[in-house]
Scaffold this motif. Structure first.
Motif, PDB file in Angstrom:
ATOM      1  N   PHE A  24       0.839  -1.199   0.000  1.00  0.00           N
ATOM      2  CA  PHE A  24       0.000   0.000   0.000  1.00  0.00           C
ATOM      3  C   PHE A  24       0.876   1.253   0.000  1.00  0.00           C
ATOM      4  O   PHE A  24       0.562   2.237  -0.652  1.00  0.00           O
ATOM      5  CB  PHE A  24      -0.926   0.030   1.219  1.00  0.00           C
ATOM      6  N   GLN A  25       1.968   1.195   0.756  1.00  0.00           N
ATOM      7  CA  GLN A  25       2.858   2.356   0.858  1.00  0.00           C
ATOM      8  C   GLN A  25       3.659   2.582  -0.420  1.00  0.00           C
ATOM      9  O   GLN A  25       3.650   3.677  -0.976  1.00  0.00           O
ATOM     10  CB  GLN A  25       3.814   2.174   2.039  1.00  0.00           C
ATOM     11  N   HIS A  26       4.357   1.548  -0.893  1.00  0.00           N
ATOM     12  CA  HIS A  26       5.305   1.744  -1.984  1.00  0.00           C
ATOM     13  C   HIS A  26       4.706   1.579  -3.378  1.00  0.00           C
ATOM     14  O   HIS A  26       5.180   2.202  -4.327  1.00  0.00           O
ATOM     15  CB  HIS A  26       6.510   0.810  -1.807  1.00  0.00           C
ATOM     16  N   LEU A  27       3.700   0.744  -3.500  1.00  0.00           N
ATOM     17  CA  LEU A  27       3.068   0.562  -4.807  1.00  0.00           C
ATOM     18  C   LEU A  27       1.809   1.412  -4.953  1.00  0.00           C
ATOM     19  O   LEU A  27       1.510   1.906  -6.029  1.00  0.00           O
ATOM     20  CB  LEU A  27       2.723  -0.913  -5.036  1.00  0.00           C
ATOM     21  N   GLY A  28       1.091   1.572  -3.843  1.00  0.00           N
ATOM     22  CA  GLY A  28      -0.158   2.327  -3.882  1.00  0.00           C
ATOM     23  C   GLY A  28      -0.011   3.793  -3.538  1.00  0.00           C
ATOM     24  O   GLY A  28      -0.962   4.554  -3.667  1.00  0.00           O
ATOM     25  N   GLY A  29       1.183   4.184  -3.068  1.00  0.00           N
ATOM     26  CA  GLY A  29       1.419   5.583  -2.742  1.00  0.00           C
ATOM     27  C   GLY A  29       0.699   6.064  -1.498  1.00  0.00           C
ATOM     28  O   GLY A  29       0.484   7.262  -1.321  1.00  0.00           O
ATOM     29  N   LEU A  30       0.320   5.157  -0.607  1.00  0.00           N
ATOM     30  CA  LEU A  30      -0.406   5.509   0.605  1.00  0.00           C
ATOM     31  C   LEU A  30       0.590   5.597   1.766  1.00  0.00           C
ATOM     32  O   LEU A  30       0.955   4.594   2.361  1.00  0.00           O
ATOM     33  CB  LEU A  30      -1.471   4.454   0.898  1.00  0.00           C
ATOM     34  N   ALA A  31       1.034   6.806   2.053  1.00  0.00           N
ATOM     35  CA  ALA A  31       2.033   7.004   3.105  1.00  0.00           C
ATOM     36  C   ALA A  31       1.439   6.667   4.467  1.00  0.00           C
ATOM     37  O   ALA A  31       0.301   7.037   4.764  1.00  0.00           O
ATOM     38  CB  ALA A  31       2.533   8.442   3.084  1.00  0.00           C
ATOM     39  N   PRO A  32       2.200   5.969   5.324  1.00  0.00           N
ATOM     40  CA  PRO A  32       1.685   5.606   6.643  1.00  0.00           C
ATOM     41  C   PRO A  32       1.848   6.743   7.647  1.00  0.00           C
ATOM     42  O   PRO A  32       2.751   7.565   7.541  1.00  0.00           O
ATOM     43  CB  PRO A  32       2.576   4.425   7.039  1.00  0.00           C
ATOM     44  N   CYS A  36       0.527   3.836  12.203  1.00  0.00           N
ATOM     45  CA  CYS A  36       0.596   2.746  11.224  1.00  0.00           C
ATOM     46  C   CYS A  36       1.961   2.057  11.316  1.00  0.00           C
ATOM     47  O   CYS A  36       2.055   0.831  11.264  1.00  0.00           O
ATOM     48  CB  CYS A  36       0.382   3.271   9.815  1.00  0.00           C
ATOM     49  N   ILE A  37       2.997   2.867  11.461  1.00  0.00           N
ATOM     50  CA  ILE A  37       4.348   2.319  11.603  1.00  0.00           C
ATOM     51  C   ILE A  37       4.446   1.530  12.902  1.00  0.00           C
ATOM     52  O   ILE A  37       5.022   0.441  12.932  1.00  0.00           O
ATOM     53  CB  ILE A  37       5.415   3.446  11.573  1.00  0.00           C
ATOM     54  N   TRP A  38       3.867   2.042  13.993  1.00  0.00           N
ATOM     55  CA  TRP A  38       3.896   1.322  15.269  1.00  0.00           C
ATOM     56  C   TRP A  38       3.292  -0.067  15.135  1.00  0.00           C
ATOM     57  O   TRP A  38       3.770  -1.017  15.749  1.00  0.00           O
ATOM     58  CB  TRP A  38       3.116   2.078  16.333  1.00  0.00           C
ATOM     59  N   GLN A  39       2.249  -0.189  14.321  1.00  0.00           N
ATOM     60  CA  GLN A  39       1.572  -1.480  14.173  1.00  0.00           C
ATOM     61  C   GLN A  39       2.425  -2.496  13.417  1.00  0.00           C
ATOM     62  O   GLN A  39       2.181  -3.694  13.524  1.00  0.00           O
ATOM     63  CB  GLN A  39       0.234  -1.285  13.447  1.00  0.00           C
ATOM     64  N   ARG A  40       3.407  -2.034  12.680  1.00  0.00           N
ATOM     65  CA  ARG A  40       4.236  -2.947  11.889  1.00  0.00           C
ATOM     66  C   ARG A  40       5.274  -3.674  12.737  1.00  0.00           C
ATOM     67  O   ARG A  40       5.607  -4.827  12.462  1.00  0.00           O
ATOM     68  CB  ARG A  40       4.951  -2.175  10.775  1.00  0.00           C
ATOM     69  N   ALA A 127      -7.137   7.069   5.694  1.00  0.00           N
ATOM     70  CA  ALA A 127      -6.621   7.198   4.326  1.00  0.00           C
ATOM     71  C   ALA A 127      -7.228   6.165   3.384  1.00  0.00           C
ATOM     72  O   ALA A 127      -7.305   6.390   2.178  1.00  0.00           O
ATOM     73  CB  ALA A 127      -5.101   7.049   4.347  1.00  0.00           C
ATOM     74  N   TRP A 128      -7.652   5.022   3.913  1.00  0.00           N
ATOM     75  CA  TRP A 128      -8.209   3.945   3.098  1.00  0.00           C
ATOM     76  C   TRP A 128      -9.147   3.137   3.979  1.00  0.00           C
ATOM     77  O   TRP A 128      -8.890   2.929   5.156  1.00  0.00           O
ATOM     78  CB  TRP A 128      -7.072   3.051   2.594  1.00  0.00           C
ATOM     79  N   GLN A 129     -10.245   2.700   3.383  1.00  0.00           N
ATOM     80  CA  GLN A 129     -11.157   1.831   4.120  1.00  0.00           C
ATOM     81  C   GLN A 129     -11.849   0.857   3.188  1.00  0.00           C
ATOM     82  O   GLN A 129     -11.944   1.097   1.977  1.00  0.00           O
ATOM     83  CB  GLN A 129     -12.169   2.647   4.920  1.00  0.00           C
ATOM     84  N   SER A 134     -11.226   0.867   8.549  1.00  0.00           N
ATOM     85  CA  SER A 134      -9.931   1.386   8.109  1.00  0.00           C
ATOM     86  C   SER A 134      -8.874   0.285   8.153  1.00  0.00           C
ATOM     87  O   SER A 134      -9.108  -0.810   8.682  1.00  0.00           O
ATOM     88  CB  SER A 134      -9.497   2.529   9.031  1.00  0.00           C
ATOM     89  N   MET A 135      -7.705   0.609   7.644  1.00  0.00           N
ATOM     90  CA  MET A 135      -6.591  -0.345   7.704  1.00  0.00           C
ATOM     91  C   MET A 135      -6.262  -0.699   9.146  1.00  0.00           C
ATOM     92  O   MET A 135      -5.931  -1.849   9.448  1.00  0.00           O
ATOM     93  CB  MET A 135      -5.357   0.219   6.997  1.00  0.00           C
ATOM     94  N   ALA A 136      -6.324   0.270  10.039  1.00  0.00           N
ATOM     95  CA  ALA A 136      -6.048   0.007  11.453  1.00  0.00           C
ATOM     96  C   ALA A 136      -7.050  -0.994  12.018  1.00  0.00           C
ATOM     97  O   ALA A 136      -6.678  -1.907  12.766  1.00  0.00           O
ATOM     98  CB  ALA A 136      -6.084   1.308  12.248  1.00  0.00           C
TER      99      ALA A 136
END
Length: 158
Positions: A24-32, A36-40, A127-129, A134-136
């Protein structure tokens, strides 16, 4: 299911969620955002714990410890996802470092400072749902399922 198949499901599940977020971040251009980073991070830890259980010959105590750590990692990312969902839905305020706050009573200089120091991606904006989640929220639900796999594996190791 065997203990190892459950560990494989849990670890590969975390890897899939990580790869999905990166896609989503690198191919879809959806910056976290920051949360979002904490969840990774817990997903990355769960992948490592699963790999250790599956690939390294360990004693029963070490295996149980790693399975417990995998369970804790899945529950941690689920908890962060729940917290993030609450921030997105306005149930509570998120960290001031990644959420937009109230501008009531601010001077022009204070407002300009808030604007200039605001992150590019805010934690309280969805940003996306999909299907209203949502992604979260999806991460929270998927992580709870992965926690069940870790727990089942831990019970089989007992």
């Amino acid at each position: 299911m065997t203990r190892n198949s459950l560990v494989l499901l849990a670890a590969v599940g975390s890897l899939a969620l990580l790869l999905g977020a990166l896609a989503f971040q690198h191919l879809g251009g959806l910056a976290p955002c920051k949360m979002c980073i904490w969840q990774r991070w817990p997903h990355g830890a769960a992948v490592v714990f699963g790999a250790l259980v599956l690939l390294v010959p360990l004693g029963v105590g070490a295996v149980r410890l790693l399975l417990g750590a995998g369970l804790l990692a899945a529950l941690t990312t689920a908890a962060i996802g729940f917290y993030h969902t609450g921030v997105e839905r306005g149930w509570w305020e998120g960290p001031s470092s990644c959420s937009s706050g109230s501008t009531a009573g601010m001077s022009t200089d204070e407002l300009m400072e808030q604007i200039m120091s605001a992150p590019l991606v805010r934690c309280n904006e969805v940003a996306w749902q999909m299907l209203g989640l949502s992604m979260a929220s999806w991460n929270m639900l998927a992580s709870l399922l992965l926690a069940v796999f870790w727990l089942m594996a831990l019970r089989r190791a007992a």
